[in-house]
Design a protein around this motif. Structure first.
Motif, short mmCIF file in Angstrom:
data_model
loop_
_atom_site.label_atom_id
_atom_site.label_comp_id
_atom_site.label_asym_id
_atom_site.label_seq_id
_atom_site.Cartn_x
_atom_site.Cartn_y
_atom_site.Cartn_z
N SER A 257 0.85 -1.09 0.01
CA SER A 257 -0.09 -0.03 -0.18
C SER A 257 0.84 1.26 0.25
CB SER A 257 -0.93 0.14 1.23
OG SER A 257 -1.72 -0.98 1.05
N GLN A 258 2.18 1.18 -0.48
CA GLN A 258 2.88 2.35 -0.78
C GLN A 258 3.37 2.93 0.95
OE1 GLN A 258 1.17 4.94 -3.60
NE2 GLN A 258 1.83 3.60 -4.96
N VAL A 259 3.13 2.06 1.88
CA VAL A 259 3.14 2.88 3.03
C VAL A 259 4.28 1.90 3.84
CG1 VAL A 259 2.18 3.05 5.42
CG2 VAL A 259 0.83 3.28 3.34
N PHE A 260 4.41 0.49 3.77
CA PHE A 260 5.21 -0.10 4.52
C PHE A 260 6.19 -0.97 3.53
CE2 PHE A 260 1.56 -0.03 7.64
CZ PHE A 260 2.54 0.28 8.63
N ASP A 261 7.40 -0.91 4.03
CA ASP A 261 8.35 -1.90 3.11
C ASP A 261 8.69 -3.01 4.30
OD1 ASP A 261 8.83 -0.43 0.78
OD2 ASP A 261 10.26 1.06 1.98
N VAL A 262 8.03 -4.06 3.65
CA VAL A 262 8.21 -5.36 4.75
C VAL A 262 9.24 -6.35 4.23
CG1 VAL A 262 6.87 -7.21 5.76
CG2 VAL A 262 5.83 -5.13 5.09
N ALA A 263 9.97 -6.98 4.85
CA ALA A 263 11.09 -7.79 4.51
C ALA A 263 10.57 -9.03 5.50
CB ALA A 263 12.40 -7.60 4.77
N LEU A 264 10.36 -10.36 4.96
CA LEU A 264 10.02 -11.50 5.59
C LEU A 264 11.27 -12.38 5.53
CD1 LEU A 264 6.41 -11.66 4.69
CD2 LEU A 264 7.28 -10.89 6.74
N THR A 265 11.60 -13.15 6.58
CA THR A 265 12.68 -14.08 6.53
C THR A 265 12.44 -15.15 7.44
OG1 THR A 265 13.98 -12.85 8.05
CG2 THR A 265 14.41 -12.54 5.75
N ASN A 266 13.57 -16.12 7.62
CA ASN A 266 13.30 -17.45 8.56
C ASN A 266 12.15 -17.77 8.71
OD1 ASN A 266 15.96 -16.78 9.08
ND2 ASN A 266 15.51 -15.20 10.30
N PRO A 267 11.26 -18.61 7.68
CA PRO A 267 9.95 -19.31 7.80
C PRO A 267 10.33 -20.40 8.79
CG PRO A 267 10.74 -19.79 5.43
CD PRO A 267 11.65 -18.69 6.23
N VAL A 268 9.38 -20.77 9.84
CA VAL A 268 9.24 -21.84 10.48
C VAL A 268 8.01 -22.71 10.33
CG1 VAL A 268 9.71 -23.08 12.83
CG2 VAL A 268 10.91 -20.93 12.08
N VAL A 269 8.09 -23.71 9.74
CA VAL A 269 6.68 -24.56 9.66
C VAL A 269 6.11 -25.40 10.76
CG1 VAL A 269 5.67 -26.34 8.24
CG2 VAL A 269 7.16 -24.62 7.01
N GLY A 270 5.00 -25.31 10.93
CA GLY A 270 4.56 -26.09 12.15
C GLY A 270 3.04 -26.62 11.77
N PHE A 271 2.48 -27.64 12.24
CA PHE A 271 1.35 -28.17 12.10
C PHE A 271 0.41 -27.88 13.34
CE2 PHE A 271 4.36 -31.61 9.91
CZ PHE A 271 4.38 -30.82 8.50
N LEU A 272 -0.91 -27.75 12.71
CA LEU A 272 -2.03 -27.57 13.49
C LEU A 272 -3.01 -28.32 13.48
CD1 LEU A 272 -2.25 -23.54 12.92
CD2 LEU A 272 -0.96 -24.81 14.97
N PRO A 273 -2.82 -29.74 13.85
CA PRO A 273 -3.76 -30.67 13.40
C PRO A 273 -5.25 -30.49 13.96
CG PRO A 273 -2.27 -31.46 15.34
CD PRO A 273 -1.82 -30.10 14.72
N ASP A 274 -5.49 -29.99 15.23
CA ASP A 274 -6.88 -29.73 15.46
C ASP A 274 -7.54 -28.73 14.71
OD1 ASP A 274 -6.24 -31.26 17.86
OD2 ASP A 274 -6.15 -29.41 19.12
N ALA A 275 -6.69 -27.86 13.83
CA ALA A 275 -7.57 -27.14 12.79
C ALA A 275 -7.31 -27.63 11.47
CB ALA A 275 -6.84 -25.65 13.07
N ASN A 276 -6.56 -28.64 11.37
CA ASN A 276 -6.15 -29.17 10.05
C ASN A 276 -5.63 -28.03 9.07
OD1 ASN A 276 -5.99 -31.74 8.70
ND2 ASN A 276 -7.65 -30.67 7.10
N ARG A 277 -4.72 -27.53 9.39
CA ARG A 277 -3.93 -26.37 8.90
C ARG A 277 -2.50 -26.42 9.31
NH1 ARG A 277 -7.32 -21.93 7.53
NH2 ARG A 277 -5.70 -20.41 7.55
N VAL A 278 -1.68 -25.80 8.21
CA VAL A 278 -0.17 -25.48 8.42
C VAL A 278 0.15 -24.11 8.77
CG1 VAL A 278 2.07 -25.56 7.10
CG2 VAL A 278 0.27 -27.23 6.44
N SER A 279 0.80 -24.10 9.84
CA SER A 279 1.40 -22.65 10.08
C SER A 279 2.47 -22.38 9.81
CB SER A 279 1.28 -22.51 11.87
OG SER A 279 2.44 -23.31 12.31
N VAL A 280 3.00 -21.05 9.58
CA VAL A 280 4.17 -20.54 9.12
C VAL A 280 4.82 -19.20 10.02
CG1 VAL A 280 5.74 -19.75 7.53
CG2 VAL A 280 4.05 -21.23 6.58
N LYS A 281 5.55 -19.25 10.66
CA LYS A 281 6.11 -18.33 11.56
C LYS A 281 7.20 -17.67 10.82
CE LYS A 281 7.56 -17.29 16.39
NZ LYS A 281 7.97 -18.10 17.51
N LEU A 282 7.17 -16.15 10.65
CA LEU A 282 8.24 -15.42 9.94
C LEU A 282 8.82 -14.36 10.66
CD1 LEU A 282 5.83 -15.16 7.07
CD2 LEU A 282 7.95 -16.55 6.74
#
Length: 197
Positions: A66-91
């Motif tokens: 939105s021409q407001v924030f420059d965002v840099a994302l690094t170091n993804p850590v994948v996790g599993f959420l079996p109760d929600a049947n979803r994959v999580s990614v922490k960045l």
């Protein structure tokens, strides 16, 4: 009287394994016994490391939102959420904006469903969402805008991103076509059911 049973059992097991090997197919004994077809496994299971390796290829990732924030994302850590049947990614996130005197660090936690995309023969991330955004210092005054930016990034970054692509031979045997069915998130992996098309 039970002694003769052991050699008989061994001969039967050896014959079953030889049958699989004679066809030049390397499969586990469990795969030989599936109900789908003798040489097609009833499911595939992907480990957390396999998913981590697939997601890791997308990073580092930089984007102006939105021409407001420059965002840099690094170091993804994948996790599993079996109760929600979803994959999580922490960045890890680093945000810079003309509204802030200096860049700030934060953490984004995203999660996503999984789906099978028949066109690409891939298991892909679907409907990603932002579960948590944590920033410190002066950036907290812009929490609402940062959450909105994180949601945009999650959609751009992860929607339909493939975490595993099947080879044609994994989904076909003896002229019969198969396809992934139910996808289940386990505590230590992702189980994809294989069913006849």
């Amino acid at each position: 009287m039970t002694r003769p049973a052991a050699p008989t059992r061994r001969r039967f097991l050896l014959a079953a394994l030889t049958g699989c090997t004679a066809l030049g197919i390397t499969v586990s004994l469990a795969a030989c016994a599936t109900s789908t077809f003798p040489f097609i496994p009833s499911h595939y299971t992907f480990s957390q490391q396999q998913v981590q390796d697939a997601v890791q290829r997308k990073f580092p990732y930089q984007r102006t939102v939105s021409q407001v924030f420059d965002v840099a994302l690094t170091n993804p850590v994948v996790g599993f959420l079996p109760d929600a049947n979803r994959v999580s990614v922490k960045l890890d996130a680093r945000l810079a904006s003309p509204f802030m005197p200096q860049p700030v660090d934060g953490v984004f936690t995203l999660s996503s469903e999984l789906a099978y995309d028949a066109a690409s023969k891939s298991v892909v991330l679907k409907s990603p969402s932002v579960d948590n955004v944590s920033v410190s210092g002066q950036a907290q005054a812009y929490t609402q805008q940062i959450n909105a930016a994180a949601a945009v990034l999650a959609t751009q970054l992860l929607t339909n991103y493939p975490i595993y692509t099947f080879k044609p031979e994994q989904l076909q045997f003896a002229g019969v076509n198969y396809e992934p069915g139910t996808i289940t998130i386990l505590t230590n992996g992702i189980r994809v059911q294989i069913v006849e098309k």
